[in-house]
Design an enzyme around this catalytic site. Structure first.
Site, mmCIF file in Angstrom:
data_model
loop_
_atom_site.group_PDB
_atom_site.id
_atom_site.type_symbol
_atom_site.label_atom_id
_atom_site.label_comp_id
_atom_site.label_asym_id
_atom_site.label_seq_id
_atom_site.Cartn_x
_atom_site.Cartn_y
_atom_site.Cartn_z
ATOM 1 N N CYS A 144 -9.988 -4.946 0.452
ATOM 2 C CA CYS A 144 -11.237 -4.186 0.707
ATOM 3 C C CYS A 144 -12.146 -4.459 -0.858
ATOM 4 O O CYS A 144 -11.667 -5.198 -1.678
ATOM 5 C CB CYS A 144 -11.067 -2.548 0.419
ATOM 6 S SG CYS A 144 -10.038 -2.230 -0.915
ATOM 7 N N ASN B 127 0.800 -1.219 0.007
ATOM 8 C CA ASN B 127 0.091 -0.125 -0.157
ATOM 9 C C ASN B 127 0.897 1.230 -0.160
ATOM 10 O O ASN B 127 2.009 1.423 0.603
ATOM 11 C CB ASN B 127 -1.190 0.005 1.198
ATOM 12 C CG ASN B 127 -0.526 -0.205 2.678
ATOM 13 O OD1 ASN B 127 0.515 -1.011 2.957
ATOM 14 N ND2 ASN B 127 -1.103 0.211 3.586
ATOM 15 N N GLU C 73 -3.033 -4.648 -2.897
ATOM 16 C CA GLU C 73 -3.528 -5.490 -4.062
ATOM 17 C C GLU C 73 -3.745 -4.992 -5.232
ATOM 18 O O GLU C 73 -3.177 -5.215 -6.438
ATOM 19 C CB GLU C 73 -4.874 -6.145 -3.536
ATOM 20 C CG GLU C 73 -4.978 -6.993 -2.243
ATOM 21 C CD GLU C 73 -5.287 -6.057 -0.983
ATOM 22 O OE1 GLU C 73 -4.845 -4.768 -0.817
ATOM 23 O OE2 GLU C 73 -5.840 -6.563 -0.211
ATOM 24 N N GLU D 153 0.379 5.245 0.290
ATOM 25 C CA GLU D 153 -0.665 6.312 0.819
ATOM 26 C C GLU D 153 0.093 7.728 0.287
ATOM 27 O O GLU D 153 1.073 7.954 -0.167
ATOM 28 C CB GLU D 153 -0.681 6.140 2.312
ATOM 29 C CG GLU D 153 -1.337 5.086 2.866
ATOM 30 C CD GLU D 153 -1.554 5.095 4.314
ATOM 31 O OE1 GLU D 153 -0.855 5.788 5.015
ATOM 32 O OE2 GLU D 153 -2.057 3.935 4.826
HETATM 33 N N1 THU Z 1 -5.369 -1.552 2.680
HETATM 34 C C1 THU Z 1 -4.784 -2.215 1.807
HETATM 35 O O1 THU Z 1 -3.436 -2.180 1.401
HETATM 36 N N2 THU Z 1 -5.497 -3.395 1.402
HETATM 37 C C2 THU Z 1 -6.578 -4.095 1.884
HETATM 38 O O2 THU Z 1 -7.253 -4.692 1.501
HETATM 39 C C3 THU Z 1 -7.063 -3.102 2.788
HETATM 40 C C4 THU Z 1 -6.613 -1.710 3.367
HETATM 41 C C5 THU Z 1 -4.363 -0.353 3.067
HETATM 42 C C6 THU Z 1 -5.077 0.967 2.658
HETATM 43 C C7 THU Z 1 -4.692 2.020 3.543
HETATM 44 O O3 THU Z 1 -3.158 2.344 3.115
HETATM 45 C C8 THU Z 1 -4.304 1.125 4.847
HETATM 46 O O4 THU Z 1 -4.405 -0.346 4.511
HETATM 47 C C9 THU Z 1 -5.205 1.317 5.886
HETATM 48 O O5 THU Z 1 -6.593 1.184 5.376
#
Ligand code: THU
Length: 157
Positions: A112, A61, A74, A63
């Site tokens: 998600c 992830n 993902e 941000e």
């Molecule tokens: N996040 C993911 O990378 N994958 C998921 O399936 C759920 C959430 C990340 C998004 C954000 O950077 C952090 O987790 C908190 O939500």
């Protein structure tokens, strides 16, 4: 009136019960958590996608101060796989996460909704089910396909 039940078959494994190949993918997804950029959530997610050309593409992830501009592990993995190896099909997807304490989460984290939708399209391009492994600290949940993670998905118009 007709009642429809949707059943999602999930098989839970210990690390040792996984095949050597799956353990390798788990290790790669876990390593990818260390490449996340998460100054806002401090929640580190990693994804490893095995392709039919033998490559494993990883993502984490990423941000952004404008929160919605960031992306999940993902989607960073699946879009990178699509961009780097457009001819290759997905074979397996593994997702791992470390919490704000830096430890691998005890309960497996599930993608998600937006990631499920994105992954589903690559499963359809693959033309066969793409199993998904969700990693906890000591337990690993295997789902038979991306579709099984997103019942009643929107797939065409
Ligand atoms: N996040 C993911 O990378 N994958 C998921 O399936 C759920 C959430 C990340 C998004 C954000 O950077 C952090 O987790 C908190 O939500």
């Amino acid at each position: 009136m007709r009642k429809i039940d949707i059943i999602v078959p999930i098989t839970e494994y210990t690390y040792d019960e996984l095949s050597a190949e799956d353990r390798r993918l788990v290790d790669m997804a876990r390593e990818a958590t260390y490449r996340s950029y998460v100054p806002y959530s401090h929640f580190h997610v990693g994804a490893a996608i095995e392709l039919d050309n033998g490559e494993v593409v990883c993502g984490s992830n990423q941000e952004n101060v404008a929160y919605p501009s960031g992306t999940c592990a993902e989607r960073s993995a699946c879009f990178y796989a699509g961009a780097r190896y457009p001819e290759s099909k997905f074979v397996k997807i593994v997702v791992a996460a470390r919490g704000t304490d830096g430890e691998f989460v005890s309960e497996p984290v599930a993608p998600c909704g937006a990631c499920r939708q994105a992954l589903l399209e690559y499963e359809q391009l693959a033309g066969r089910p793409v199993p998904v492994i969700l990693c906890g600290k000591d337990s690993f949940r295997m789902l038979p396909s991306v579709a099984s993670t997103l019942p009643l998905a929107f797939t065409e118009f």
